[in-house]
Design a protein around this motif. Sequence first.
Motif, PDB file in Angstrom:
ATOM      1  N   LEU A 126     -64.682   8.079  50.507  1.00  0.00           N
ATOM      2  CA  LEU A 126     -65.101   7.569  49.205  1.00  0.00           C
ATOM      3  C   LEU A 126     -65.634   8.674  48.306  1.00  0.00           C
ATOM      4  CD1 LEU A 126     -66.778   4.141  50.053  1.00  0.00           C
ATOM      5  CD2 LEU A 126     -64.552   4.573  49.025  1.00  0.00           C
ATOM      6  N   VAL A 127     -66.226   9.699  48.887  1.00  0.00           N
ATOM      7  CA  VAL A 127     -66.666  10.845  48.094  1.00  0.00           C
ATOM      8  C   VAL A 127     -65.449  11.527  47.460  1.00  0.00           C
ATOM      9  CG1 VAL A 127     -67.698  13.142  48.215  1.00  0.00           C
ATOM     10  CG2 VAL A 127     -68.782  11.219  49.395  1.00  0.00           C
ATOM     11  N   VAL A 128     -64.388  11.689  48.248  1.00  0.00           N
ATOM     12  CA  VAL A 128     -63.160  12.295  47.719  1.00  0.00           C
ATOM     13  C   VAL A 128     -62.570  11.423  46.614  1.00  0.00           C
ATOM     14  CG1 VAL A 128     -60.844  13.088  48.294  1.00  0.00           C
ATOM     15  CG2 VAL A 128     -62.719  13.416  49.918  1.00  0.00           C
ATOM     16  N   VAL A 129     -62.537  10.096  46.846  1.00  0.00           N
ATOM     17  CA  VAL A 129     -62.002   9.181  45.838  1.00  0.00           C
ATOM     18  C   VAL A 129     -62.811   9.260  44.545  1.00  0.00           C
ATOM     19  CG1 VAL A 129     -61.646   6.733  45.286  1.00  0.00           C
ATOM     20  CG2 VAL A 129     -60.993   7.613  47.526  1.00  0.00           C
ATOM     21  N   ALA A 130     -64.138   9.302  44.674  1.00  0.00           N
ATOM     22  CA  ALA A 130     -64.982   9.374  43.488  1.00  0.00           C
ATOM     23  C   ALA A 130     -64.751  10.658  42.694  1.00  0.00           C
ATOM     24  CB  ALA A 130     -66.456   9.270  43.897  1.00  0.00           C
ATOM     25  N   CYS A 131     -64.430  11.747  43.380  1.00  0.00           N
ATOM     26  CA  CYS A 131     -64.222  13.028  42.698  1.00  0.00           C
ATOM     27  C   CYS A 131     -62.934  13.040  41.873  1.00  0.00           C
ATOM     28  CB  CYS A 131     -64.198  14.170  43.718  1.00  0.00           C
ATOM     29  SG  CYS A 131     -65.791  14.495  44.514  1.00  0.00           S
ATOM     30  N   VAL A 132     -61.931  12.291  42.293  1.00  0.00           N
ATOM     31  CA  VAL A 132     -60.640  12.332  41.589  1.00  0.00           C
ATOM     32  C   VAL A 132     -60.347  11.038  40.830  1.00  0.00           C
ATOM     33  CG1 VAL A 132     -59.672  13.964  43.233  1.00  0.00           C
ATOM     34  CG2 VAL A 132     -59.372  11.509  43.620  1.00  0.00           C
ATOM     35  N   ALA A 133     -61.230  10.045  40.945  1.00  0.00           N
ATOM     36  CA  ALA A 133     -60.938   8.738  40.336  1.00  0.00           C
ATOM     37  C   ALA A 133     -60.842   8.817  38.817  1.00  0.00           C
ATOM     38  CB  ALA A 133     -62.006   7.727  40.742  1.00  0.00           C
ATOM     39  N   PHE A 134     -61.663   9.676  38.190  1.00  0.00           N
ATOM     40  CA  PHE A 134     -61.644   9.749  36.728  1.00  0.00           C
ATOM     41  C   PHE A 134     -60.308  10.278  36.219  1.00  0.00           C
ATOM     42  CE2 PHE A 134     -62.811  13.983  37.989  1.00  0.00           C
ATOM     43  CZ  PHE A 134     -62.292  14.819  37.018  1.00  0.00           C
ATOM     44  N   GLN A 135     -59.574  11.027  37.059  1.00  0.00           N
ATOM     45  CA  GLN A 135     -58.257  11.518  36.655  1.00  0.00           C
ATOM     46  C   GLN A 135     -57.163  10.472  36.851  1.00  0.00           C
ATOM     47  OE1 GLN A 135     -57.234  15.608  37.795  1.00  0.00           O
ATOM     48  NE2 GLN A 135     -59.211  15.730  38.840  1.00  0.00           N
ATOM     49  N   PHE A 136     -57.496   9.373  37.513  1.00  0.00           N
ATOM     50  CA  PHE A 136     -56.494   8.349  37.805  1.00  0.00           C
ATOM     51  C   PHE A 136     -56.258   7.422  36.620  1.00  0.00           C
ATOM     52  CE2 PHE A 136     -55.157   4.268  39.772  1.00  0.00           C
ATOM     53  CZ  PHE A 136     -53.986   4.718  40.353  1.00  0.00           C
ATOM     54  N   LYS A 137     -57.251   7.246  35.771  1.00  0.00           N
ATOM     55  CA  LYS A 137     -57.125   6.319  34.640  1.00  0.00           C
ATOM     56  C   LYS A 137     -55.933   6.626  33.745  1.00  0.00           C
ATOM     57  CE  LYS A 137     -60.608   3.422  35.179  1.00  0.00           C
ATOM     58  NZ  LYS A 137     -60.403   1.961  35.277  1.00  0.00           N
ATOM     59  N   PRO A 138     -55.707   7.910  33.350  1.00  0.00           N
ATOM     60  CA  PRO A 138     -54.559   8.183  32.465  1.00  0.00           C
ATOM     61  C   PRO A 138     -53.207   7.834  33.084  1.00  0.00           C
ATOM     62  CG  PRO A 138     -56.112  10.016  32.433  1.00  0.00           C
ATOM     63  CD  PRO A 138     -56.546   9.103  33.535  1.00  0.00           C
ATOM     64  N   LEU A 139     -53.125   7.731  34.412  1.00  0.00           N
ATOM     65  CA  LEU A 139     -51.851   7.417  35.043  1.00  0.00           C
ATOM     66  C   LEU A 139     -51.370   6.016  34.683  1.00  0.00           C
ATOM     67  CD1 LEU A 139     -52.284   8.962  38.612  1.00  0.00           C
ATOM     68  CD2 LEU A 139     -51.110   9.918  36.637  1.00  0.00           C
ATOM     69  N   HIS A 140     -52.287   5.141  34.242  1.00  0.00           N
ATOM     70  CA  HIS A 140     -51.876   3.799  33.826  1.00  0.00           C
ATOM     71  C   HIS A 140     -50.988   3.850  32.582  1.00  0.00           C
ATOM     72  CE1 HIS A 140     -54.337   1.698  36.726  1.00  0.00           C
ATOM     73  NE2 HIS A 140     -55.408   2.379  36.363  1.00  0.00           N
ATOM     74  N   PHE A 141     -51.042   4.937  31.827  1.00  0.00           N
ATOM     75  CA  PHE A 141     -50.236   5.069  30.617  1.00  0.00           C
ATOM     76  C   PHE A 141     -48.919   5.798  30.860  1.00  0.00           C
ATOM     77  CE2 PHE A 141     -54.733   5.035  29.286  1.00  0.00           C
ATOM     78  CZ  PHE A 141     -54.717   3.881  28.512  1.00  0.00           C
ATOM     79  N   GLY A 142     -48.645   6.158  32.108  1.00  0.00           N
ATOM     80  CA  GLY A 142     -47.406   6.854  32.429  1.00  0.00           C
ATOM     81  C   GLY A 142     -47.636   8.320  32.744  1.00  0.00           C
ATOM     82  N   ASP A 143     -46.683   8.913  33.469  1.00  0.00           N
ATOM     83  CA  ASP A 143     -46.821  10.304  33.886  1.00  0.00           C
ATOM     84  C   ASP A 143     -46.799  11.265  32.698  1.00  0.00           C
ATOM     85  OD1 ASP A 143     -46.924   9.364  36.451  1.00  0.00           O
ATOM     86  OD2 ASP A 143     -44.853   9.907  36.960  1.00  0.00           O
ATOM     87  N   GLU A 144     -45.991  10.951  31.671  1.00  0.00           N
ATOM     88  CA  GLU A 144     -45.896  11.865  30.529  1.00  0.00           C
ATOM     89  C   GLU A 144     -47.227  11.953  29.785  1.00  0.00           C
ATOM     90  OE1 GLU A 144     -43.850   9.408  31.155  1.00  0.00           O
ATOM     91  OE2 GLU A 144     -41.974  10.415  31.706  1.00  0.00           O
ATOM     92  N   VAL A 145     -47.848  10.797  29.553  1.00  0.00           N
ATOM     93  CA  VAL A 145     -49.136  10.797  28.866  1.00  0.00           C
ATOM     94  C   VAL A 145     -50.191  11.507  29.711  1.00  0.00           C
ATOM     95  CG1 VAL A 145     -50.983   9.342  27.930  1.00  0.00           C
ATOM     96  CG2 VAL A 145     -48.583   8.680  27.619  1.00  0.00           C
ATOM     97  N   ALA A 146     -50.182  11.238  31.016  1.00  0.00           N
ATOM     98  CA  ALA A 146     -51.154  11.891  31.905  1.00  0.00           C
ATOM     99  C   ALA A 146     -50.978  13.402  31.883  1.00  0.00           C
ATOM    100  CB  ALA A 146     -51.007  11.352  33.330  1.00  0.00           C
ATOM    101  N   ALA A 147     -49.721  13.872  31.912  1.00  0.00           N
ATOM    102  CA  ALA A 147     -49.475  15.314  31.857  1.00  0.00           C
ATOM    103  C   ALA A 147     -49.940  15.893  30.528  1.00  0.00           C
ATOM    104  CB  ALA A 147     -47.994  15.600  32.074  1.00  0.00           C
TER     105      ALA A 147
END
Length: 240
Positions: free
Chosen positions: A116-137
């Motif tokens: 869960l510590v690992v998940v918490a460290c990268v979770a904030f970067q996961f939100k943009p993936l809901h808009f597609g890979d191009e937007v996230a990139a």
Amino acid sequence: GITSGAGAVAVFLVTVSGGAATAVADSVGLSAAALAGGLGTGLLVYFMAWRRGIDGFRLILIGISVNAVMQAITTWLLVGADIRDVARAQAWLVGSLDNRSWDEVHLALWCTLALLVVVACVAFQFKPLHFGDEVAAGLGVRYGAVRAVLLLCAVLLAGVAVSAAGPVPFVALVAPQVALRLARCPTPPLVASGLVGALLLTGSDLIARTALPVSLPVGVVTAAIGGPFLVYLLVRANRR
């Protein structure tokens, strides 16, 4: 396919008598073997689904296929095993909290906290993936690495849960959907989903041990709750 892979490895160790399988079961333990089986199956699904990246639809289809293969292997092992080994394996496959030791609790607790510590460290970067890979990139998110890390954490968390209590069915399906409706969020909230899942598991175990004429594994109660809930979700989706 993660839980089915963990279950297939555990059933193999329970039903195959003598030789290396028994030695592994005695030295490593059934829980550790199930964890390794879940991790191996998850990695197999991931690498089979990789085609210059991960597509969610392809990942789901391959996961369903691997799940069917692992269930077939489990059935084949049960059909050819001794009836006493079958009873032991079947009780584990249903999912149960009976006769669990503090060693299993501690293993699940520390592994879960670390992941869960690992998940918490990268979770904030996961939100943009809901808009597609191009937007996230475009926002500077290394979506391939983020998705790989989160999938690995999901595989390990599922494997740890299965190694501790067996593949308890429908908790992972019901908990996020209930939390989604309670929190009224567009996507399932992580913390609320975990709390609802914990409440569902402990409540079902209480019902299985006290409210029924005979004591049953907790997996029987969660299946009785989750099955109708799945039908409700399918009916609602078809109406939409």
